[in-house]
Design a protein around this motif. Structure first.
Motif, PDB file in Angstrom:
ATOM      1  N   ASN A  97       0.806  -1.219   0.000  1.00 37.56           N
ATOM      2  CA  ASN A  97       0.000   0.000   0.000  1.00 37.56           C
ATOM      3  C   ASN A  97       0.840   1.270   0.000  1.00 37.56           C
ATOM      4  OD1 ASN A  97      -2.621  -1.311   0.180  1.00 37.56           O
ATOM      5  ND2 ASN A  97      -2.032  -1.876   2.267  1.00 37.56           N
ATOM      6  N   ARG A  98       2.165   1.130  -0.100  1.00 35.58           N
ATOM      7  CA  ARG A  98       3.082   2.262  -0.144  1.00 35.58           C
ATOM      8  C   ARG A  98       2.833   3.207   1.032  1.00 35.58           C
ATOM      9  NH1 ARG A  98       6.212  -0.304  -2.963  1.00 35.58           N
ATOM     10  NH2 ARG A  98       7.389   1.563  -3.576  1.00 35.58           N
ATOM     11  N   ARG A  99       2.942   2.657   2.229  1.00 34.68           N
ATOM     12  CA  ARG A  99       2.631   3.424   3.434  1.00 34.68           C
ATOM     13  C   ARG A  99       3.730   3.223   4.472  1.00 34.68           C
ATOM     14  NH1 ARG A  99      -3.167   4.121   6.376  1.00 34.68           N
ATOM     15  NH2 ARG A  99      -3.541   5.033   4.327  1.00 34.68           N
ATOM     16  N   LEU A 100       4.285   4.332   4.959  1.00 34.96           N
ATOM     17  CA  LEU A 100       5.335   4.312   5.971  1.00 34.96           C
ATOM     18  C   LEU A 100       4.775   4.839   7.286  1.00 34.96           C
ATOM     19  CD1 LEU A 100       8.371   4.005   6.767  1.00 34.96           C
ATOM     20  CD2 LEU A 100       8.670   6.390   6.030  1.00 34.96           C
ATOM     21  N   THR A 101       4.906   4.048   8.352  1.00 34.51           N
ATOM     22  CA  THR A 101       4.411   4.433   9.675  1.00 34.51           C
ATOM     23  C   THR A 101       5.602   4.646  10.609  1.00 34.51           C
ATOM     24  OG1 THR A 101       2.389   3.138   9.357  1.00 34.51           O
ATOM     25  CG2 THR A 101       2.938   3.781  11.603  1.00 34.51           C
ATOM     26  N   LEU A 102       5.618   5.801  11.281  1.00 34.41           N
ATOM     27  CA  LEU A 102       6.691   6.142  12.202  1.00 34.41           C
ATOM     28  C   LEU A 102       6.101   6.501  13.559  1.00 34.41           C
ATOM     29  CD1 LEU A 102       8.747   8.579   9.915  1.00 34.41           C
ATOM     30  CD2 LEU A 102       9.151   6.135  10.236  1.00 34.41           C
ATOM     31  N   VAL A 103       6.707   5.992  14.609  1.00 31.45           N
ATOM     32  CA  VAL A 103       6.381   6.411  15.973  1.00 31.45           C
ATOM     33  C   VAL A 103       7.626   7.125  16.484  1.00 31.45           C
ATOM     34  CG1 VAL A 103       5.672   5.710  18.274  1.00 31.45           C
ATOM     35  CG2 VAL A 103       4.836   4.464  16.279  1.00 31.45           C
ATOM     36  N   THR A 104       7.531   8.438  16.587  1.00 31.47           N
ATOM     37  CA  THR A 104       8.726   9.243  16.780  1.00 31.47           C
ATOM     38  C   THR A 104       8.502  10.333  17.815  1.00 31.47           C
ATOM     39  OG1 THR A 104      10.231  10.762  15.629  1.00 31.47           O
ATOM     40  CG2 THR A 104       7.985  10.659  14.825  1.00 31.47           C
ATOM     41  N   ALA A 105       9.582  10.712  18.462  1.00 32.21           N
ATOM     42  CA  ALA A 105       9.510  11.834  19.397  1.00 32.21           C
ATOM     43  C   ALA A 105       9.255  13.117  18.627  1.00 32.21           C
ATOM     44  CB  ALA A 105      10.810  11.933  20.187  1.00 32.21           C
ATOM     45  N   ASP A 106       8.420  13.988  19.189  1.00 33.95           N
ATOM     46  CA  ASP A 106       8.102  15.250  18.538  1.00 33.95           C
ATOM     47  C   ASP A 106       9.359  16.108  18.447  1.00 33.95           C
ATOM     48  OD1 ASP A 106       6.690  17.180  17.315  1.00 33.95           O
ATOM     49  OD2 ASP A 106       5.360  17.635  18.990  1.00 33.95           O
ATOM     50  N   ILE A 107       9.503  16.802  17.305  1.00 34.50           N
ATOM     51  CA  ILE A 107      10.683  17.621  17.062  1.00 34.50           C
ATOM     52  C   ILE A 107      10.337  19.074  17.357  1.00 34.50           C
ATOM     53  CG2 ILE A 107      12.378  18.337  15.352  1.00 34.50           C
ATOM     54  CD1 ILE A 107      11.741  15.745  13.840  1.00 34.50           C
ATOM     55  N   GLY A 108      10.904  19.609  18.404  1.00 34.32           N
ATOM     56  CA  GLY A 108      10.646  21.000  18.756  1.00 34.32           C
ATOM     57  C   GLY A 108       9.252  21.192  19.312  1.00 34.32           C
ATOM     58  N   SER A 109       8.800  22.435  19.285  1.00 37.47           N
ATOM     59  CA  SER A 109       7.487  22.773  19.827  1.00 37.47           C
ATOM     60  C   SER A 109       6.486  23.137  18.748  1.00 37.47           C
ATOM     61  CB  SER A 109       7.620  23.954  20.800  1.00 37.47           C
ATOM     62  OG  SER A 109       8.177  25.083  20.127  1.00 37.47           O
ATOM     63  N   GLY A 110       6.873  22.975  17.474  1.00 39.54           N
ATOM     64  CA  GLY A 110       5.986  23.376  16.394  1.00 39.54           C
ATOM     65  C   GLY A 110       5.215  22.235  15.781  1.00 39.54           C
ATOM     66  N   GLY A 111       5.286  21.065  16.375  1.00 40.45           N
ATOM     67  CA  GLY A 111       4.577  19.922  15.816  1.00 40.45           C
ATOM     68  C   GLY A 111       3.093  19.957  16.130  1.00 40.45           C
ATOM     69  N   SER A 112       2.381  19.009  15.547  1.00 39.61           N
ATOM     70  CA  SER A 112       0.948  18.918  15.791  1.00 39.61           C
ATOM     71  C   SER A 112       0.690  18.298  17.163  1.00 39.61           C
ATOM     72  CB  SER A 112       0.285  18.082  14.695  1.00 39.61           C
ATOM     73  OG  SER A 112       0.836  16.781  14.669  1.00 39.61           O
ATOM     74  N   LEU A 113      -0.576  18.141  17.513  1.00 39.13           N
ATOM     75  CA  LEU A 113      -0.938  17.543  18.794  1.00 39.13           C
ATOM     76  C   LEU A 113      -0.320  16.156  18.911  1.00 39.13           C
ATOM     77  CD1 LEU A 113      -2.788  17.814  21.348  1.00 39.13           C
ATOM     78  CD2 LEU A 113      -4.500  16.528  20.044  1.00 39.13           C
ATOM     79  N   PRO A 114       0.419  15.870  19.992  1.00 38.13           N
ATOM     80  CA  PRO A 114       1.046  14.550  20.110  1.00 38.13           C
ATOM     81  C   PRO A 114       0.007  13.442  20.220  1.00 38.13           C
ATOM     82  CG  PRO A 114       1.238  15.765  22.169  1.00 38.13           C
ATOM     83  CD  PRO A 114       0.707  16.734  21.144  1.00 38.13           C
ATOM     84  N   THR A 115       0.361  12.285  19.687  1.00 35.89           N
ATOM     85  CA  THR A 115      -0.508  11.116  19.814  1.00 35.89           C
ATOM     86  C   THR A 115      -0.499  10.602  21.251  1.00 35.89           C
ATOM     87  OG1 THR A 115       0.121  10.561  17.541  1.00 35.89           O
ATOM     88  CG2 THR A 115      -1.072   8.883  18.811  1.00 35.89           C
ATOM     89  N   TRP A 116       0.687  10.588  21.845  1.00 36.77           N
ATOM     90  CA  TRP A 116       0.835  10.218  23.261  1.00 36.77           C
ATOM     91  C   TRP A 116       1.835  11.171  23.907  1.00 36.77           C
ATOM     92  CZ3 TRP A 116       2.155   6.607  19.385  1.00 36.77           C
ATOM     93  CH2 TRP A 116       1.171   5.671  19.083  1.00 36.77           C
ATOM     94  N   THR A 117       1.832  11.181  25.213  1.00 30.95           N
ATOM     95  CA  THR A 117       2.859  11.891  25.987  1.00 30.95           C
ATOM     96  C   THR A 117       3.381  10.947  27.055  1.00 30.95           C
ATOM     97  OG1 THR A 117       1.794  14.034  25.637  1.00 30.95           O
ATOM     98  CG2 THR A 117       3.391  13.877  27.424  1.00 30.95           C
TER      99      THR A 117
END
Length: 237
Positions: A97-117
């Motif tokens: 399906n040509r889909r890449l999934t990443l679970v990553t630490a948020d970079i800086g403070s400009g990212g979107s709402l975190p999935t988890w904290t």
């Protein structure tokens, strides 16, 4: 009639018109060539900028994959118990399906709402909560996001969240998007010894090779393929 008062003859006039036409045609050709060069260079620059934006973003996020705070053991207190599953497979490529999934630490403070904290005191306890959460006194908060990059209908799309989140267009005019994993020969090896799109053991992943092919919808320049390799900073397992 005085011969010194004679005007141009028909032949002389025709020669002058032909010469003028040749000069005008030459100027027009130079203008068209310059315009075509400008259009092709601008189209190539747009493609390079789109590729740089998308690939540099993915490289930053891949480098932070597997970074879940300062403790290895994390209690999953998310509302749907989704963190524990994602923690075991923080990077995954669905080749069909040509889909890449990443679970990553948020970079800086400009990212979107975190999935988890992940909230931790970095000594004895670490707990993962859904969405954003403020740490208590003596604790630290590590925002974690689940990102999905998907290639479909000549578009590279991006979404964030658990399940099947809404995807938004990141880059248009994409011909191909491929991901290969650099895997080590053993768990103690630091460098990758081979590349595969489907690694059998995620713990052996050492790097990720991204390939993005873009095209110009007006066909003023040829397709361009951009490649980049991102090394993982954190052991996955």
């Amino acid at each position: 009639m005085n011969r010194h008062s004679r005007g141009f003859g028909l032949i002389e006039l025709m020669i002058a018109l032909v010469l003028s036409l040749i000069v005008i045609l030459g100027v027009v050709q130079i203008f068209i060539a310059a315009k075509n060069t400008y259009v092709s260079q601008n189209a190539a620059a747009v493609m390079q900028e789109d590729a740089r934006f998308a690939l540099s973003k993915m490289v930053q996020e891949i480098r932070m994959v597997g970074m879940f705070g300062c403790l290895a053991t994390i209690i999953d207190a998310s509302t749907d118990n989704s963190f524990a599953v994602s923690q075991t497979t923080p990077i995954r490529w669905d080749n069909a399906n040509r889909r890449l999934t990443l679970v990553t630490a948020d970079i800086g403070s400009g990212g979107s709402l975190p999935t988890w904290t992940v909230v931790s005191d970095c000594r004895t306890s670490a707990t993962a909560y859904s969405n954003a959460r403020l740490p208590a006194t003596g604790q630290m908060a590590f925002p974690i996001r689940r990102l999905i990059y998907s290639f479909n209908n000549n578009q590279l799309m991006l979404g964030s969240g658990t399940g099947n989140p809404t995807l938004y267009v990141l880059v248009d005019h994409v011909r191909a998007f491929d991901v290969m994993f650099g895997v080590a020969g053993s768990a103690t090896d630091i460098a990758a010894s081979s590349y595969t799109s489907n690694p059998a053991d995620p713990a052996l992943i050492r790097s990720v090779r991204l390939s993005l092919t873009l095209f110009d919808p007006r066909d003023t320049v040829r397709e361009q393929t951009f490649n980049v390799v991102a090394a993982l900073r954190n052991r996955l397992l």
